[in-house]
Scaffold this active site. Structure first.
Site, PDB file in Angstrom:
ATOM      1  N   TYR A 162       0.868  -1.184   0.000  1.00  0.00           N
ATOM      2  CA  TYR A 162       0.000   0.000   0.000  1.00  0.00           C
ATOM      3  C   TYR A 162       0.901   1.229   0.000  1.00  0.00           C
ATOM      4  O   TYR A 162       1.509   1.571   1.011  1.00  0.00           O
ATOM      5  CB  TYR A 162      -0.892  -0.035   1.237  1.00  0.00           C
ATOM      6  CG  TYR A 162      -1.959   1.035   1.343  1.00  0.00           C
ATOM      7  CD1 TYR A 162      -2.279   1.866   0.273  1.00  0.00           C
ATOM      8  CD2 TYR A 162      -2.664   1.192   2.535  1.00  0.00           C
ATOM      9  CE1 TYR A 162      -3.263   2.825   0.387  1.00  0.00           C
ATOM     10  CE2 TYR A 162      -3.656   2.151   2.654  1.00  0.00           C
ATOM     11  CZ  TYR A 162      -3.954   2.968   1.586  1.00  0.00           C
ATOM     12  OH  TYR A 162      -4.935   3.920   1.713  1.00  0.00           O
TER      13      TYR A 162
ATOM     14  N   LYS B 235      -1.362  -1.435  -4.150  1.00  0.00           N
ATOM     15  CA  LYS B 235      -2.358  -0.368  -4.223  1.00  0.00           C
ATOM     16  C   LYS B 235      -1.562   0.926  -4.272  1.00  0.00           C
ATOM     17  O   LYS B 235      -0.929   1.325  -3.294  1.00  0.00           O
ATOM     18  CB  LYS B 235      -3.293  -0.386  -3.019  1.00  0.00           C
ATOM     19  CG  LYS B 235      -4.313   0.756  -3.028  1.00  0.00           C
ATOM     20  CD  LYS B 235      -5.130   0.796  -1.744  1.00  0.00           C
ATOM     21  CE  LYS B 235      -6.044   2.022  -1.734  1.00  0.00           C
ATOM     22  NZ  LYS B 235      -6.764   2.167  -0.439  1.00  0.00           N
TER      23      LYS B 235
END
Length: 306
Positions: free
Chosen positions: A138, A166
């Site tokens: 992330y 992500k």
């Protein structure tokens, strides 16, 4: 195909709270079923939007266990397990790995510490070596204070335990990562406004906040793209962009919870340090969503571009 790549529209789900500030599981079930019906085909649970930093360890594990039971394998699930502490991250991730139905762990670039690129490689390599779930990095510099550079992502993508990212930064960084990684590496944008362009560049899809409200429009946008009707897809993305931005005009997830509460989904309030919106802020939000005022917040998502 890796299961997490079977979904292109992930909802980064809120955590509903009751008046007692405990997790409201009946509201969670109602909302998640609604979002699936509207076109979302995957979930990230316990991320930023899910107020993960405000949950205790026990609440987090209970949330993931109950949510996995609610979903029952219908769509892929990614669970947030990252922290500054690698040992705590390994322990939580491996505890979550015992829950059936969790497909991957979302592990954030360590916030506050501001590690350099060498430190990031060491951190994520250690996690991937010791965690029993596939890891999705992330990368969100606006919240962590430091950017994982594309070449660092590309280097880490060669580890078999790191299956995707992500990515919340520029389209230039996104395209460099897509171009430099294996096609099996799952690249998702975490920016709603990039949903269409990211897919055109070759990303697997989007991890979305706006899909709580606009999943049907976002699904239609992607379906138009897959049919080759890029003009219809582009029209939808252009219409969505200001509404997506409106959901971040106040600290998230307070705007999306305000809309969901107005629509009867019992999202509840936020936990400190995030506050629920005031009446004036709700009015401002409604106008930014193209509505007449806060009394019309319940209508958000039912309108379509003309």
């Amino acid at each position: 195909m890796m299961r997490i790549k079977q979904a292109d529209l992930y909802t980064a789900l809120i955590t509903p709270f009751g008046q007692d500030q405990k997790i409201n599981y009946s509201a969670l079930e109602k909302l998640s079923n609604h979002v699936i019906e509207q076109g979302s085909n995957g979930f990230v649970i316990g991320g930023t939007t899910g107020e993960n930093p405000e949950l205790t360890h026990d609440e987090t594990v209970e949330l993931y266990r109950n949510f996995s039971s609610i979903i029952g394998g219908r769509v892929p699930l990614i669970a947030g397990t990252g922290s500054n502490n690698p040992e705590e991250t390994v322990r939580l991730t491996n505890e979550v790995a015992e829950i059936p139905g969790i497909d991957a762990a979302l592990v954030v670039v360590p916030p506050y510490n501001k590690p350099n690129q060498r430190g990031m490689i060491a951190h994520f390599t250690y996690l991937a070596d010791h965690c029993h779930l596939p890891l999705l990095i992330y990368n969100i510099p606006g919240r962590t204070g430091v950017l994982m550079e594309p070449q660092t992502v590309i280097s880490l993508s060669h580890h078999p335990g790191i299956v995707g990212i992500k990515q919340c930064s520029s389209l230039e960084d996104l395209q460099t990562i897509i171009e430099g990684t294996d096609p099996d590496f799952a690249v998702f944008t975490g920016e709603d406004s990039q949903a269409l362009t990211a897919r055109l560049l070759g990303a697997a899809g989007v991890v979305s906040v706006a899909s709580h409200i606009y999943a049907s429009q976002m699904r239609d946008m992607y379906d138009n793209l897959y049919r080759g009707d890029w003009q219809a897809a582009g029209k939808l993305q252009r219409w969505l962009i200001p509404r997506m931005a409106a959901l971040f005009r106040y600290p998230s997830p307070s705007p999306v919870k305000a809309v969901l509460n107005a629509q009867g989904y019992q999202a509840g309030g936020c936990r400190l340090p995030i506050l629920s919106l005031t009446d004036q802020e709700e009015d401002n939000l409604a106008h930014a969503l193209g509505l007449a005022g806060r009394s019309q917040l319940s209508l958000a998502g039912s309108d379509w571009p003309q």
